[in-house]
Motif scaffolding. Structure first.
Motif, PDB file in Angstrom:
ATOM      1  N   GLY A 172       0.835  -1.188   0.000  1.00  0.00           N
ATOM      2  CA  GLY A 172       0.000   0.000   0.000  1.00  0.00           C
ATOM      3  C   GLY A 172       0.877   1.247   0.000  1.00  0.00           C
ATOM      4  N   LEU A 173       0.343   2.335  -0.481  1.00  0.00           N
ATOM      5  CA  LEU A 173       1.111   3.572  -0.625  1.00  0.00           C
ATOM      6  C   LEU A 173       1.698   4.047   0.706  1.00  0.00           C
ATOM      7  CD1 LEU A 173       2.032   5.801  -2.537  1.00  0.00           C
ATOM      8  CD2 LEU A 173      -0.105   6.980  -2.060  1.00  0.00           C
ATOM      9  N   PHE A 174       1.011   3.804   1.807  1.00  0.00           N
ATOM     10  CA  PHE A 174       1.479   4.283   3.106  1.00  0.00           C
ATOM     11  C   PHE A 174       2.004   3.152   3.993  1.00  0.00           C
ATOM     12  CE2 PHE A 174      -1.650   7.462   1.740  1.00  0.00           C
ATOM     13  CZ  PHE A 174      -0.809   8.551   1.682  1.00  0.00           C
ATOM     14  N   HIS A 175       2.451   2.072   3.400  1.00  0.00           N
ATOM     15  CA  HIS A 175       2.970   0.948   4.183  1.00  0.00           C
ATOM     16  C   HIS A 175       4.189   1.362   5.015  1.00  0.00           C
ATOM     17  CE1 HIS A 175       4.152  -3.095   5.305  1.00  0.00           C
ATOM     18  NE2 HIS A 175       5.376  -2.801   4.910  1.00  0.00           N
ATOM     19  N   THR A 176       5.173   1.978   4.372  1.00  0.00           N
ATOM     20  CA  THR A 176       6.408   2.346   5.079  1.00  0.00           C
ATOM     21  C   THR A 176       6.143   3.354   6.199  1.00  0.00           C
ATOM     22  OG1 THR A 176       7.710   1.863   3.120  1.00  0.00           O
ATOM     23  CG2 THR A 176       8.751   3.230   4.786  1.00  0.00           C
ATOM     24  N   PRO A 177       5.395   4.436   5.963  1.00  0.00           N
ATOM     25  CA  PRO A 177       5.109   5.340   7.083  1.00  0.00           C
ATOM     26  C   PRO A 177       4.344   4.643   8.219  1.00  0.00           C
ATOM     27  CG  PRO A 177       4.616   6.433   5.020  1.00  0.00           C
ATOM     28  CD  PRO A 177       4.917   5.004   4.692  1.00  0.00           C
ATOM     29  N   ALA A 178       3.470   3.689   7.878  1.00  0.00           N
ATOM     30  CA  ALA A 178       2.740   2.958   8.916  1.00  0.00           C
ATOM     31  C   ALA A 178       3.689   2.108   9.753  1.00  0.00           C
ATOM     32  CB  ALA A 178       1.662   2.084   8.277  1.00  0.00           C
ATOM     33  N   VAL A 179       4.642   1.462   9.108  1.00  0.00           N
ATOM     34  CA  VAL A 179       5.617   0.639   9.834  1.00  0.00           C
ATOM     35  C   VAL A 179       6.463   1.513  10.749  1.00  0.00           C
ATOM     36  CG1 VAL A 179       7.684  -0.789   9.549  1.00  0.00           C
ATOM     37  CG2 VAL A 179       5.683  -1.194   8.115  1.00  0.00           C
ATOM     38  N   ILE A 180       6.932   2.635  10.224  1.00  0.00           N
ATOM     39  CA  ILE A 180       7.767   3.532  11.030  1.00  0.00           C
ATOM     40  C   ILE A 180       6.968   4.101  12.206  1.00  0.00           C
ATOM     41  CG2 ILE A 180       9.039   5.709  11.006  1.00  0.00           C
ATOM     42  CD1 ILE A 180       9.848   4.988   8.109  1.00  0.00           C
ATOM     43  N   GLY A 181       5.718   4.487  11.961  1.00  0.00           N
ATOM     44  CA  GLY A 181       4.864   4.982  13.036  1.00  0.00           C
ATOM     45  C   GLY A 181       4.623   3.926  14.099  1.00  0.00           C
ATOM     46  N   ASN A 182       4.416   2.679  13.668  1.00  0.00           N
ATOM     47  CA  ASN A 182       4.228   1.587  14.614  1.00  0.00           C
ATOM     48  C   ASN A 182       5.466   1.412  15.483  1.00  0.00           C
ATOM     49  OD1 ASN A 182       3.018  -0.643  15.847  1.00  0.00           O
ATOM     50  ND2 ASN A 182       3.870  -2.052  14.339  1.00  0.00           N
ATOM     51  N   LEU A 183       6.636   1.481  14.866  1.00  0.00           N
ATOM     52  CA  LEU A 183       7.877   1.352  15.625  1.00  0.00           C
ATOM     53  C   LEU A 183       8.056   2.496  16.619  1.00  0.00           C
ATOM     54  CD1 LEU A 183      10.306   0.211  12.798  1.00  0.00           C
ATOM     55  CD2 LEU A 183       9.559  -1.140  14.745  1.00  0.00           C
ATOM     56  N   LEU A 184       7.766   3.711  16.178  1.00  0.00           N
ATOM     57  CA  LEU A 184       7.962   4.881  17.034  1.00  0.00           C
ATOM     58  C   LEU A 184       6.979   4.946  18.193  1.00  0.00           C
ATOM     59  CD1 LEU A 184       8.662   7.770  14.517  1.00  0.00           C
ATOM     60  CD2 LEU A 184      10.209   6.882  16.239  1.00  0.00           C
ATOM     61  N   PHE A 185       5.708   4.728  17.893  1.00  0.00           N
ATOM     62  CA  PHE A 185       4.681   4.978  18.903  1.00  0.00           C
ATOM     63  C   PHE A 185       4.287   3.750  19.710  1.00  0.00           C
ATOM     64  CE2 PHE A 185       3.942   8.350  15.710  1.00  0.00           C
ATOM     65  CZ  PHE A 185       4.299   9.413  16.515  1.00  0.00           C
ATOM     66  N   TYR A 186       4.449   2.560  19.127  1.00  0.00           N
ATOM     67  CA  TYR A 186       4.006   1.359  19.827  1.00  0.00           C
ATOM     68  C   TYR A 186       5.143   0.383  20.114  1.00  0.00           C
ATOM     69  CZ  TYR A 186      -0.412   3.246  18.253  1.00  0.00           C
ATOM     70  OH  TYR A 186      -1.457   4.082  18.018  1.00  0.00           O
ATOM     71  N   GLY A 187       6.320   0.652  19.588  1.00  0.00           N
ATOM     72  CA  GLY A 187       7.462  -0.210  19.834  1.00  0.00           C
ATOM     73  C   GLY A 187       7.378  -1.551  19.148  1.00  0.00           C
ATOM     74  N   GLY A 188       6.407  -1.700  18.256  1.00  0.00           N
ATOM     75  CA  GLY A 188       6.241  -2.970  17.552  1.00  0.00           C
ATOM     76  C   GLY A 188       7.348  -3.177  16.540  1.00  0.00           C
ATOM     77  N   LEU A 189       7.694  -4.415  16.339  1.00  0.00           N
ATOM     78  CA  LEU A 189       8.723  -4.734  15.353  1.00  0.00           C
ATOM     79  C   LEU A 189       8.082  -5.541  14.238  1.00  0.00           C
ATOM     80  CD1 LEU A 189      11.642  -4.510  14.556  1.00  0.00           C
ATOM     81  CD2 LEU A 189      12.105  -6.582  15.835  1.00  0.00           C
ATOM     82  N   ASP A 190       8.102  -5.010  13.066  1.00  0.00           N
ATOM     83  CA  ASP A 190       7.524  -5.664  11.897  1.00  0.00           C
ATOM     84  C   ASP A 190       8.655  -6.322  11.120  1.00  0.00           C
ATOM     85  OD1 ASP A 190       6.205  -6.463   9.661  1.00  0.00           O
ATOM     86  OD2 ASP A 190       5.441  -4.483   9.122  1.00  0.00           O
ATOM     87  N   PRO A 191       8.609  -7.628  10.901  1.00  0.00           N
ATOM     88  CA  PRO A 191       9.697  -8.284  10.169  1.00  0.00           C
ATOM     89  C   PRO A 191       9.811  -7.817   8.728  1.00  0.00           C
ATOM     90  CG  PRO A 191       7.911  -9.823  10.609  1.00  0.00           C
ATOM     91  CD  PRO A 191       7.595  -8.558  11.350  1.00  0.00           C
ATOM     92  N   THR A 192       8.788  -7.166   8.221  1.00  0.00           N
ATOM     93  CA  THR A 192       8.858  -6.663   6.849  1.00  0.00           C
ATOM     94  C   THR A 192       9.278  -5.199   6.824  1.00  0.00           C
ATOM     95  OG1 THR A 192       6.535  -5.991   6.803  1.00  0.00           O
ATOM     96  CG2 THR A 192       7.048  -8.255   6.130  1.00  0.00           C
TER      97      THR A 192
END
Length: 94
Positions: free
Chosen positions: A37-57
């Protein structure tokens, strides 16, 4: 002296905005090319910053390329805007 400071701040702001634009375009193009999706990368970065989640992708390589592209654009702008930088680097032998 105050005028010179205002000019440096303004040019730093312009360089930062140019770099930000380049990074956003690189992320968008990479997401489209990789079929995400067009906003996949910003969503992953936001998840890392705000929720500390680690996405293997997490797009580590894309992030690195985007940061390098942004730094090159900002550096090129400042290099062109400030001829004194060139002289200072030439004096040091860089």
């Amino acid at each position: 002296m105050e005028r010179a400071r205002e000019r440096v701040v303004l040019e730093g702001l312009v360089a930062g905005l140019l770099a930000y634009g380049v990074v956003a375009v690189v992320f968008a193009v990479a997401d489209i090319v990789l079929g995400r999706g067009l906003f996949h990368t910003p969503a992953v970065i936001g998840n890392l910053l705000f929720y500390g989640g680690l996405d293997p992708t997490a797009p580590r390589a894309v992030t690195l390329v985007a940061k390098l592209a942004g730094a090159l654009v900002a550096g090129a702008y400042l290099w062109r805007a400030h001829p004194s930088l060139r002289g200072a680097l030439e004096d040091t032998g860089v």
